[in-house]
Design a protein around this motif. Structure first.
Motif, PDB file in Angstrom:
ATOM      1  N   GLU A  89       0.809  -1.208   0.000  1.00 49.82           N
ATOM      2  CA  GLU A  89       0.000   0.000   0.000  1.00 49.82           C
ATOM      3  C   GLU A  89       0.850   1.268   0.000  1.00 49.82           C
ATOM      4  O   GLU A  89       0.353   2.350  -0.311  1.00 49.82           O
ATOM      5  N   ASP A  90       2.116   1.158   0.336  1.00 51.56           N
ATOM      6  CA  ASP A  90       3.036   2.293   0.384  1.00 51.56           C
ATOM      7  C   ASP A  90       4.203   2.054  -0.563  1.00 51.56           C
ATOM      8  O   ASP A  90       4.432   0.921  -1.011  1.00 51.56           O
ATOM      9  N   PRO A  91       4.974   3.095  -0.878  1.00 51.78           N
ATOM     10  CA  PRO A  91       6.151   2.889  -1.718  1.00 51.78           C
ATOM     11  C   PRO A  91       7.116   1.883  -1.098  1.00 51.78           C
ATOM     12  O   PRO A  91       7.179   1.731   0.124  1.00 51.78           O
ATOM     13  N   VAL A  92       7.869   1.203  -1.938  1.00 53.17           N
ATOM     14  CA  VAL A  92       8.844   0.214  -1.464  1.00 53.17           C
ATOM     15  C   VAL A  92       9.811   0.858  -0.481  1.00 53.17           C
ATOM     16  O   VAL A  92      10.192   0.258   0.536  1.00 53.17           O
ATOM     17  N   VAL A 104     -14.005   7.786  -1.287  1.00 54.70           N
ATOM     18  CA  VAL A 104     -13.114   8.476  -0.339  1.00 54.70           C
ATOM     19  C   VAL A 104     -11.819   8.883  -1.036  1.00 54.70           C
ATOM     20  O   VAL A 104     -11.322  10.005  -0.852  1.00 54.70           O
ATOM     21  N   LEU A 105     -11.259   7.994  -1.861  1.00 57.55           N
ATOM     22  CA  LEU A 105     -10.028   8.317  -2.584  1.00 57.55           C
ATOM     23  C   LEU A 105     -10.259   9.465  -3.564  1.00 57.55           C
ATOM     24  O   LEU A 105      -9.427  10.366  -3.689  1.00 57.55           O
ATOM     25  N   TRP A 106     -11.406   9.431  -4.263  1.00 57.09           N
ATOM     26  CA  TRP A 106     -11.727  10.518  -5.197  1.00 57.09           C
ATOM     27  C   TRP A 106     -11.859  11.851  -4.456  1.00 57.09           C
ATOM     28  O   TRP A 106     -11.327  12.874  -4.902  1.00 57.09           O
ATOM     29  N   LEU A 107     -12.541  11.835  -3.320  1.00 56.00           N
ATOM     30  CA  LEU A 107     -12.722  13.055  -2.541  1.00 56.00           C
ATOM     31  C   LEU A 107     -11.377  13.570  -2.025  1.00 56.00           C
ATOM     32  O   LEU A 107     -11.102  14.777  -2.074  1.00 56.00           O
ATOM     33  N   ARG A 108     -10.527  12.664  -1.537  1.00 52.65           N
ATOM     34  CA  ARG A 108      -9.189  13.059  -1.085  1.00 52.65           C
ATOM     35  C   ARG A 108      -8.392  13.660  -2.230  1.00 52.65           C
ATOM     36  O   ARG A 108      -7.665  14.648  -2.054  1.00 52.65           O
ATOM     37  N   SER A 143       4.524  10.189   5.243  1.00 55.26           N
ATOM     38  CA  SER A 143       3.455  11.074   4.762  1.00 55.26           C
ATOM     39  C   SER A 143       3.191  10.900   3.277  1.00 55.26           C
ATOM     40  O   SER A 143       2.487  11.709   2.667  1.00 55.26           O
ATOM     41  N   ALA A 144       3.720   9.838   2.674  1.00 53.08           N
ATOM     42  CA  ALA A 144       3.540   9.627   1.233  1.00 53.08           C
ATOM     43  C   ALA A 144       2.074   9.425   0.869  1.00 53.08           C
ATOM     44  O   ALA A 144       1.674   9.704  -0.271  1.00 53.08           O
ATOM     45  N   TYR A 145       1.264   8.949   1.812  1.00 47.06           N
ATOM     46  CA  TYR A 145      -0.154   8.732   1.532  1.00 47.06           C
ATOM     47  C   TYR A 145      -0.875  10.041   1.211  1.00 47.06           C
ATOM     48  O   TYR A 145      -1.979  10.027   0.646  1.00 47.06           O
ATOM     49  N   PRO A 203      -0.634  13.593  -3.882  1.00 49.42           N
ATOM     50  CA  PRO A 203      -1.733  13.461  -4.854  1.00 49.42           C
ATOM     51  C   PRO A 203      -1.484  12.395  -5.917  1.00 49.42           C
ATOM     52  O   PRO A 203      -2.428  11.733  -6.351  1.00 49.42           O
ATOM     53  N   LYS A 204      -0.226  12.207  -6.316  1.00 46.41           N
ATOM     54  CA  LYS A 204       0.066  11.166  -7.307  1.00 46.41           C
ATOM     55  C   LYS A 204      -0.251   9.781  -6.753  1.00 46.41           C
ATOM     56  O   LYS A 204      -0.783   8.921  -7.465  1.00 46.41           O
ATOM     57  N   GLN A 205       0.076   9.555  -5.488  1.00 42.99           N
ATOM     58  CA  GLN A 205      -0.201   8.255  -4.877  1.00 42.99           C
ATOM     59  C   GLN A 205      -1.707   8.059  -4.681  1.00 42.99           C
ATOM     60  O   GLN A 205      -2.223   6.951  -4.852  1.00 42.99           O
ATOM     61  N   ILE A 206      -2.413   9.124  -4.326  1.00 45.20           N
ATOM     62  CA  ILE A 206      -3.870   9.036  -4.199  1.00 45.20           C
ATOM     63  C   ILE A 206      -4.484   8.653  -5.548  1.00 45.20           C
ATOM     64  O   ILE A 206      -5.370   7.794  -5.625  1.00 45.20           O
ATOM     65  N   LYS A 207      -3.988   9.266  -6.624  1.00 47.42           N
ATOM     66  CA  LYS A 207      -4.492   8.936  -7.967  1.00 47.42           C
ATOM     67  C   LYS A 207      -4.186   7.472  -8.295  1.00 47.42           C
ATOM     68  O   LYS A 207      -5.046   6.755  -8.849  1.00 47.42           O
ATOM     69  N   ALA A 208      -2.991   6.998  -7.950  1.00 46.18           N
ATOM     70  CA  ALA A 208      -2.618   5.610  -8.223  1.00 46.18           C
ATOM     71  C   ALA A 208      -3.550   4.645  -7.497  1.00 46.18           C
ATOM     72  O   ALA A 208      -3.990   3.631  -8.064  1.00 46.18           O
TER      73      ALA A 208
END
Length: 524
Positions: free
Chosen positions: A278-281, A389-393, A422-424, A427-432
Motif C-alpha cells: 500500500e506504500d512505496p517500497v 473516499v479516494l476521489w474526494l481526497r 506522509s507519502a499517503y 496526490p500522485k499516490q492518491i491517484k494511483a
C-alpha cells in the motif's frame, strides 16, 4: 392615386403626442430600444430606482456579459472533460501528475465566472480589490508552474492551460467590474442627473455575498500556492535509481538496483525483485532488504515504484495490475535487467508479483509473499466506498492542508512526503490508489485469475503472514490459507505472532524475512 396615411409628419408631432408616447413606453419593461426621455424640452430626470437606470443600456456592458457567458460555457465543458479524465483519460490529455491540480484550477475558474455573472451589476470596491488579489495569487501560481521544470513536465499542456485560464478569468473579472462600474455611473448621471451613492438592501446583500465568495476563492488560491511551493521543493529530491519511459513514452517509472550482476566466479546472481504494497517500497520494504544485502544474505536486489508511487509518474486511466506489470517489464528491458528473479511482495503487491511471474515463467525462480492480498479479497481495495473516499481526497489534495500542517507543526521533510510516512498524502499516490480501486474487481481480478492458471505448479514459494491480522480477521486468515495453495511447491507458511501487516516492523518478523529470502535466492 396616392396612398393615404394618418401619420403626422415629424415636424407636426406636438409635445403632447411625444409625452403620451413616452408614458406608453414606460408601461412595458425597458430594453435597449426603449425611449428613456421624451424629446420635448425640459430634460426630465428619472427616479434612481427606475428599471431604465441600468448599465445594461450600454453596448459595452452587454457585450462583456455575453462574452462572460461564453467563457463560462467553455470553462464548464473543460471542467467536465477533466472530471472524466480522472477515470478514463481521453487521447492526448494524459497528465504525468495527479490530474487533480488542473481540475482544481478549472473549478476555481468556473466558480469565478459564475460569481461574476450572478453579481454582474453590483460592482463595489471590496469586489474590485478581491478580484485583483485573486489575479495576483493566480499569476504567482502560473509563474511557479512555468518556472519549475519538473512541475511543468508533470502537468503538461493540460495543467498549464488550466492554470493560465484561471489567471486570465480573474483578470477578465477585474475588467468587467471596472466597465460595469463606469457604465453604472454614466447611466445614473445621464438619466437621474447625479451619481447614486446609496444602495438598497438587496444591493448590500449582493455586495456582502460576492465579497464572502471572493474571500473564499482567495483563501483557496493561497492554499494552492503554498502546496505548489511544497511540491516544487519535494521535486528536488533526487531518486536513487533511474526513471525509464514506458507505454510509448507516455510516462516514466523508477527502478533501483543494488549489487553486482555477477559473483566472483563470473556467474549471474539471482536478484530479489521487490514489489511494494500500500506504500512505496522505500517506505519500509526496502529497509530490511538492504540489511539482508549488507549481511550478505542476498547478493543483489532491485525494486520499482509502481505508476504514481514514489518517484514514478502517473499512468493514464484506466490502469489495471496487468497494465502496470507490462510497464515494469518494459522498464526492466530498457534497464537491461533480465533476472533471474525471486519476487518479494507485500500486501496488494502480491497481486502484481503473481501476474509478473505468470508472464515471465523462465526468469522467475520463486516467490516470497509477505501478508499478501489474495484475489478473493480484492473487494478490500475495490469497494465503491473506498473509491469515493479516494476521489474526494484527490479533489481536495491541491489544497494541501495536511501537507502544510505537516511542514509547519510536525516538521515533515520532503523525504517523508515522497517516499516516507506522509507519502499517503501525495496526490500522485492518491491517484494511483484510485486507479487501482476502479478496476480491482474487474480487469485486475481477471488478470490474476488467469495468472494463477498459467503459473507453473512446481514454482517454489513462501507465505509469511501477520499474526495480528490473522487473529483479528478470520477472512484474512482464510485468505492467507488460500495463498498457500498457489502452487504445489509451498516451502513454508510462517505466521509471525505479534507482527503487524508490515511484518518487518516486528524484530522476529524481520529476522524471519531475511532468512526466507536468503533460502529462496540461494536455492538450486
Amino acid at each position: 392615386m396616392g396612398l393615404w396615411s394618418s401619420r403626422k409628419p415629424d415636424d407636426e408631432v406636438d409635445d403632447g403626442d411625444a409625452e403620451s408616447s413616452y408614458n406608453r413606453s414606460r408601461l412595458r419593461d425597458p430594453d435597449e430600444t426603449t425611449r428613456l426621455l421624451p424629446p420635448a424640452a425640459g430634460h426630465r430626470h428619472l427616479d434612481p430606482d427606475d428599471p431604465a437606470v441600468t448599465p445594461y443600456n450600454l453596448l459595452s456592458v452587454r457585450s462583456l456579459r455575453w462574452v462572460s457567458i461564453i467563457l463560462l460555457v467553455i470553462s464548464l465543458l473543460w471542467w467536465i472533460l477533466l472530471l472524466i479524465s480522472i477515470f478514463v483519460t481521453p487521447p492526448g490529455m494524459h497528465s504525468r501528475g495527479s490530474g487533480f491540480f488542473d481540475f482544481a484550477y478549472t473549478t476555481l475558474a468556473t466558480g469565478s465566472l459564475a460569481a461574476l455573472l450572478v453579481f454582474y451589476v453590483t460592482p463595489s470596491r471590496s469586489e474590485q480589490y478581491s478580484w485583483i488579489a485573486l489575479s495576483i495569487l493566480l499569476l504567482v501560481d502560473t509563474i511557479i508552474i512555468l518556472s519549475v521544470p519538473r512541475i511543468r513536465w508533470e502537468e503538461g499542456w493540460v495543467g498549464i492551460v488550466s492554470v493560465i485560464g484561471a489567471t486570465l478569468v480573474s483578470a477578465w473579472a477585474v475588467l468587467c467590474d471596472r466597465v460595469v462600474e463606469y457604465g453604472k455611473v454614466e447611466e445614473e448621471e445621464r438619466l437621474t442627473g447625479r451619481r447614486e451613492t446609496r444602495r438598497s438592501w438587496k444591493e448590500w446583500l449582493s455586495v456582502f455575498a460576492v465579497t464572502i465568495i471572493l474571500i473564499s476563492f482567495i483563501a483557496l488560491s493561497v492554499l494552492f500556492t503554498g502546496n505548489l511551493i511544497i511540491r516544487a521543493w519535494d521535486l528536488t529530491l533526487t531518486p536513487p535509481g533511474t526513471r525509464y519511459f514506458v507505454d510509448n513514452q507516455k510516462y516514466e517509472v523508477h527502478i533501483f538496483c543494488l549489487g553486482d550482476v555477477t559473483n566472483s566466479h563470473g556467474e549471474k546472481v539471482t536478484t530479489a525483485l521487490l514489489e511494494g504494497g500500500e506504500d512505496p517500497v522505500e517506505c519500509g520494504l526496502e529497509g530490511w532488504a538492504r540489511d539482508a544485502f549488507r549481511n550478505k544474505t542476498i547478493d543483489r536486489y532491485c525494486y520499482w515504484d509502481r505508476p504514481g508511487m514514489g518517484f514514478s509518474e502517473n499512468a493514464p486511466s484506466p490502469l489495471s495490475a496487468g497494465m502496470a506489470v507490462d510497464a515494469l517489464s518494459e522498464a526492466l528491458s530498457r534497464a537491461d535487467e533480465t533476472g533471474p528473479w525471486v519476487l518479494v511482495s507485500h500486501g496488494v503487491g502480491g497481486i502484481y508479483s503473481r501476474i509478473f511471474a505468470s508472464r515471465h515463467t523462465m526468469e522467475v525462480k520463486s516467490l516470497l509473499l509477505i501478508d499478501a492480498l489474495p484475489e478473493s479479497q480484492l473487494e478490500r481495495i475495490g469497494s465503491a466506498g473506498r473509491g469515493f473516499v479516494l476521489w474526494l481526497r484527490g479533489i481536495l489534495s491541491p489544497l494541501g492542508v495536511d501537507r502544510l500542517m505537516g511542514v509547519i507543526f510536525r516538521g515533515r521533510s520532503r523525504n517523508d512526503r515522497v517516499i516516507g510516512r506522509s507519502a499517503y498524502q501525495n496526490p500522485k499516490q492518491i491517484k494511483a490508489k484510485l486507479q487501482e480501486n476502479l478496476v480491482a474487481t474487474t480487469f485486475t481480478r481477471n488478470e490474476v485469475v488467469a495468472a494463477r492458471a498459467i503459473l507453473p505448479r512446481d514454482i517454489p514459494f513462501v507465505v509469511v503472514s501477520s499474526g495480528k491480522a490473522v487473529k483479528a480477521d478470520k477472512s484474512w486468515d482464510d485468505g492467507q490459507r488460500e495463498l498457500t495453495e498457489l502452487t504445489d511447491n509451498l516451502i513454508a507458511w510462517d505466521v509471525v505472532d505479534h507482527a503487524p501487516h508490515e511484518v518487518w516492523n516486528d524484530p522476529q518478523g524481520r529476522v524471519l524475512l531475511e532468512k526466507r529470502v536468503g533460502e529462496l535466492v540461494h536455492q538450486k
